[in-house]
Design a protein around this motif. Structure first.
Motif, PDB file in Angstrom:
ATOM      1  N   ARG A  27       0.813  -1.212   0.000  1.00 30.20           N
ATOM      2  CA  ARG A  27       0.000   0.000   0.000  1.00 30.20           C
ATOM      3  C   ARG A  27       0.853   1.271   0.000  1.00 30.20           C
ATOM      4  O   ARG A  27       0.443   2.289  -0.544  1.00 30.20           O
ATOM      5  CB  ARG A  27      -0.944   0.039   1.206  1.00 30.20           C
ATOM      6  N   ALA A  28       2.070   1.221   0.599  1.00 27.09           N
ATOM      7  CA  ALA A  28       2.902   2.433   0.677  1.00 27.09           C
ATOM      8  C   ALA A  28       3.373   2.893  -0.708  1.00 27.09           C
ATOM      9  O   ALA A  28       3.134   4.049  -1.072  1.00 27.09           O
ATOM     10  CB  ALA A  28       4.070   2.205   1.628  1.00 27.09           C
ATOM     11  N   LEU A  30       2.066   2.179  -3.526  1.00 23.76           N
ATOM     12  CA  LEU A  30       0.860   2.534  -4.290  1.00 23.76           C
ATOM     13  C   LEU A  30       0.355   3.924  -3.916  1.00 23.76           C
ATOM     14  O   LEU A  30      -0.093   4.693  -4.761  1.00 23.76           O
ATOM     15  CB  LEU A  30      -0.254   1.529  -3.993  1.00 23.76           C
ATOM     16  N   ARG A  31       0.452   4.211  -2.609  1.00 26.43           N
ATOM     17  CA  ARG A  31       0.049   5.539  -2.125  1.00 26.43           C
ATOM     18  C   ARG A  31       0.901   6.613  -2.793  1.00 26.43           C
ATOM     19  O   ARG A  31       0.399   7.652  -3.228  1.00 26.43           O
ATOM     20  CB  ARG A  31       0.230   5.561  -0.598  1.00 26.43           C
ATOM     21  N   THR A  32       2.215   6.338  -2.892  1.00 26.11           N
ATOM     22  CA  THR A  32       3.121   7.296  -3.522  1.00 26.11           C
ATOM     23  C   THR A  32       2.763   7.488  -4.991  1.00 26.11           C
ATOM     24  O   THR A  32       2.668   8.626  -5.473  1.00 26.11           O
ATOM     25  CB  THR A  32       4.576   6.780  -3.408  1.00 26.11           C
ATOM     26  N   GLN A  34      -0.084   6.911  -6.623  1.00 21.41           N
ATOM     27  CA  GLN A  34      -1.366   7.603  -6.803  1.00 21.41           C
ATOM     28  C   GLN A  34      -1.258   9.088  -6.429  1.00 21.41           C
ATOM     29  O   GLN A  34      -1.638   9.966  -7.207  1.00 21.41           O
ATOM     30  CB  GLN A  34      -2.453   6.929  -5.953  1.00 21.41           C
ATOM     31  N   SER A  35      -0.682   9.348  -5.250  1.00 18.84           N
ATOM     32  CA  SER A  35      -0.684  10.729  -4.742  1.00 18.84           C
ATOM     33  C   SER A  35       0.240  11.637  -5.546  1.00 18.84           C
ATOM     34  O   SER A  35      -0.104  12.786  -5.822  1.00 18.84           O
ATOM     35  CB  SER A  35      -0.264  10.738  -3.275  1.00 18.84           C
ATOM     36  N   PHE A  36       1.420  11.149  -5.907  1.00 11.94           N
ATOM     37  CA  PHE A  36       2.348  11.997  -6.679  1.00 11.94           C
ATOM     38  C   PHE A  36       1.728  12.347  -8.033  1.00 11.94           C
ATOM     39  O   PHE A  36       1.836  13.474  -8.505  1.00 11.94           O
ATOM     40  CB  PHE A  36       3.707  11.305  -6.865  1.00 11.94           C
TER      41      PHE A  36
ATOM     42  N   LEU B  20       4.152  13.621   1.550  1.00 10.23           N
ATOM     43  CA  LEU B  20       2.696  13.699   1.361  1.00 10.23           C
ATOM     44  C   LEU B  20       2.003  14.322   2.571  1.00 10.23           C
ATOM     45  O   LEU B  20       1.038  15.060   2.434  1.00 10.23           O
ATOM     46  CB  LEU B  20       2.129  12.304   1.066  1.00 10.23           C
ATOM     47  N   GLN B 122      -4.976   6.970   0.987  1.00  8.33           N
ATOM     48  CA  GLN B 122      -4.210   6.640  -0.227  1.00  8.33           C
ATOM     49  C   GLN B 122      -4.155   7.834  -1.189  1.00  8.33           C
ATOM     50  O   GLN B 122      -3.192   7.971  -1.931  1.00  8.33           O
ATOM     51  CB  GLN B 122      -4.842   5.449  -0.948  1.00  8.33           C
ATOM     52  N   THR B 124      -4.725  12.139  -2.308  1.00  2.18           N
ATOM     53  CA  THR B 124      -4.430  13.468  -1.759  1.00  2.18           C
ATOM     54  C   THR B 124      -5.676  14.128  -1.151  1.00  2.18           C
ATOM     55  O   THR B 124      -5.569  14.777  -0.116  1.00  2.18           O
ATOM     56  CB  THR B 124      -3.861  14.405  -2.853  1.00  2.18           C
TER      57      THR B 124
END
Lengths: 233, 149
Positions: A27-28, A30-32, A34-36, B20, B122, B124
Motif C-alpha cells: 500500500r505504501a 501505491l500511495r506514492t 497515486q498521490s504523486f 505527502l 491513499q 491526496t
C-alpha cells in the motif's frame, strides 16, 4: 502423521503471515504512485497536453484499482488468520445495520426486502457482517444497466441449521461458471462490472471458519440466489 | 519548554509519506510547525529533549504526536508504550498511522491509550481532509492540561 500435519499447519500460517505483510507493505508504494500523480495533475492541469492529462488519470485509476485488490487480499488473509469466536447473532439486526450504513443498498439504487423474523445463527459478528455485505453489494451491482436492484432476504430452517438466502433480480450466472465463482480472482463478468474477484472467496473462507457452507443457484438472465448455511446457536 | 509553540511531531520513516503529509498540511493551511523524525528512537529522543533535540526553541515540545506504526529502531507501538510510562508526557495526544487497520494493532494501541488510529489515506483529497480535521480538532478545540504543554 501428526508431526506432518503440524508442519503443514505451521507452513500455512507462515505463508498467510507473509502474504499479510506483503500486501500491507504494497500500500505504501501505491500511495506514492497515486498521490504523486494527483499532485502533478493538480499542478499541471493548465500546462499539460490533454493526452498527458489522460495518461495521468489512467495511472491514478490503475493505482486505485490495484489498491482495492490489495485491500481485498488483506481482508482475505485477515479472515483466514484471525482468531474467530462464535456466538449467537441476531441476523435481522445485523442486516438492518449493514443496509443502514451503505447508501448503495438503499432506495433509489436498491430495494432490499427482508422476510421477518429471521432466526439467530451461530457466527462471528465481524465475519458474518463481511459475508452479508459482500453478498448484498454483489446483488445490487450485477443488474442490467439502468435497472433497480431488487433483493429478497429470507431464511430456511433445515437439519444442518439455518440457510440464509439472498435472491436478486440480477443478470444471473451461467451454470458452467458457478463452481469457480467462490475461488480467488474469478470474475465472470470481467469487463462490464468492476471488481477484484476476491469478494466471494472472502465469503467462502469466512463461512468455512464459522463451520458453514455457501453456494448459489442461478441461471443466466434469471437472477441469482446466493445462500449461507450456518449452525443454530 | 516553549509554552507558545504549537508544534506537531511526525515520526515517519518513509520519505514519500513525509512529503505527502507535509503537502497535506500545506494544502489544508495548517500553520503549525511540523517537526519530523525518522524512527521511533528519534521520537523518544525528541520528546525527552535528549542529545541533538536538547534545544527547546529549535525543537519545541509538541501539541500533538503522529506516529507511524512500523518504524525502524523502535516501532510506533514501542514509542507509545514508553510515552505512557513518562509521568509528564503521558497526556500528549497521539495519533497512530498505519497502512491498514490490522485489528491486533488497533486493539493494542487503544489498550496502550492512543487517542486515534488512522489508516493512511491513499489519495491526496482524503489526506487533505485528514489534515483539516487534525487542525480543526486537535490543534483548535482540544485543551491540554498544563503538565502536557
Amino acid at each position: 502423521m501428526a508431526e506432518r500435519t503440524h508442519e503443514l499447519q505451521k507452513a500455512v500460517a507462515e505463508l498467510e503471515a507473509f502474504s499479510y505483510s506483503l500486501t500491507h507493505d504494497m500500500r505504501a508504494p501505491l500511495r506514492t504512485i497515486q498521490s504523486f500523480n494527483e499532485i502533478v495533475l493538480e499542478h499541471g492541469r493548465d500546462k499539460l497536453a490533454p493526452e498527458d492529462v489522460e495518461l495521468l488519470r489512467r495511472t491514478i485509476e490503475s493505482s486505485r484499482r490495484l489498491d482495492r485488490l490489495v485491500l481485498d487480499l488483506l481482508e482475505f488473509t485477515r479472515i483466514s488468520r484471525s482468531p474467530i469466536r462464535l456466538e449467537a447473532v441476531d441476523v435481522e439486526h445485523l442486516i438492518d445495520t449493514i443496509i443502514g450504513e451503505r447508501l448503495e443498498l438503499q432506495p433509489p439504487k436498491a430495494v432490499i426486502k427482508i422476510q421477518r423474523p429471521l432466526p439467530h445463527v451461530s457466527a462471528n459478528p465481524p465475519s458474518l457482517t463481511q459475508c452479508i455485505a459482500n453478498l448484498l453489494e454483489n446483488a445490487v451491482k450485477f443488474v442490467p444497466a439502468g435497472a433497480v436492484a431488487e433483493v429478497s432476504v429470507y431464511a430456511e430452517q433445515n437439519e444442518a441449521g439455518v440457510r440464509l438466502c439472498f435472491k436478486d433480480n440480477g443478470i444471473g450466472i451461467n451454470k458452467k461458471e458457478q463452481d469457480r465463482l467462490f475461488h480467488m480472482f474469478q470474475r465472470v463478468h470481467s469487463t462490464s462490472y468492476p471488481g477484484t474477484g476476491i469478494g466471494l472467496a472472502i465469503v467462502r473462507k469466512a463461512v468455512e471458519r464459522m463451520h458453514g457452507q455457501t453456494g448459489v443457484q442461478s441461471e443466466l438472465g434469471q437472477g441469482s440466489c446466493f445462500w449461507l448455511q450456518l449452525r443454530r446457536p | 519548554m516553549n509554552i507558545n509553540a504549537q508544534t506537531v511531531l511526525l515520526a515517519e520513516d518513509d520519505p514519500n509519506d513525509v512529503f505527502l503529509f507535509k503537502h497535506a498540511f500545506e494544502s489544508a493551511r495548517v500553520d503549525n510547525r511540523l517537526q519530523v523524525v525518522n524512527d521511533g528512537q528519534q521520537a523518544i529522543d525528541y520528546l525527552s529533549g535528549a542529545g541533538e533535540f536538547a534545544d527547546r526553541d529549535k525543537f519545541p515540545f509538541p501539541t500533538l504526536l503522529v506516529l507511524d506504526v512500523k518504524m525502524p529502531r523502535k516501532t510506533g507501538i514501542e514509542v507509545l508504550q514508553w510515552l505512557k510510562k513518562q509521568e509528564n508526557l503521558s497526556c500528549l495526544p497521539t495519533i497512530m498511522l498505519s497502512s491498514s487497520a490490522n485489528p491486533e494493532d488497533v486493539e493494542n494501541t487503544y489498550r496502550l491509550g492512543v487517542n486515534a488510529f488512522v489508516v493512511k489515506p491513499q489519495g491526496t483529497e482524503s489526506r487533505v481532509d485528514l489534515a483539516k480535521l487534525i487542525k480543526g480538532f486537535w490543534l483548535t478545540f482540544n485543551e491540554l492540561p498544563n503538565v502536557c504543554r
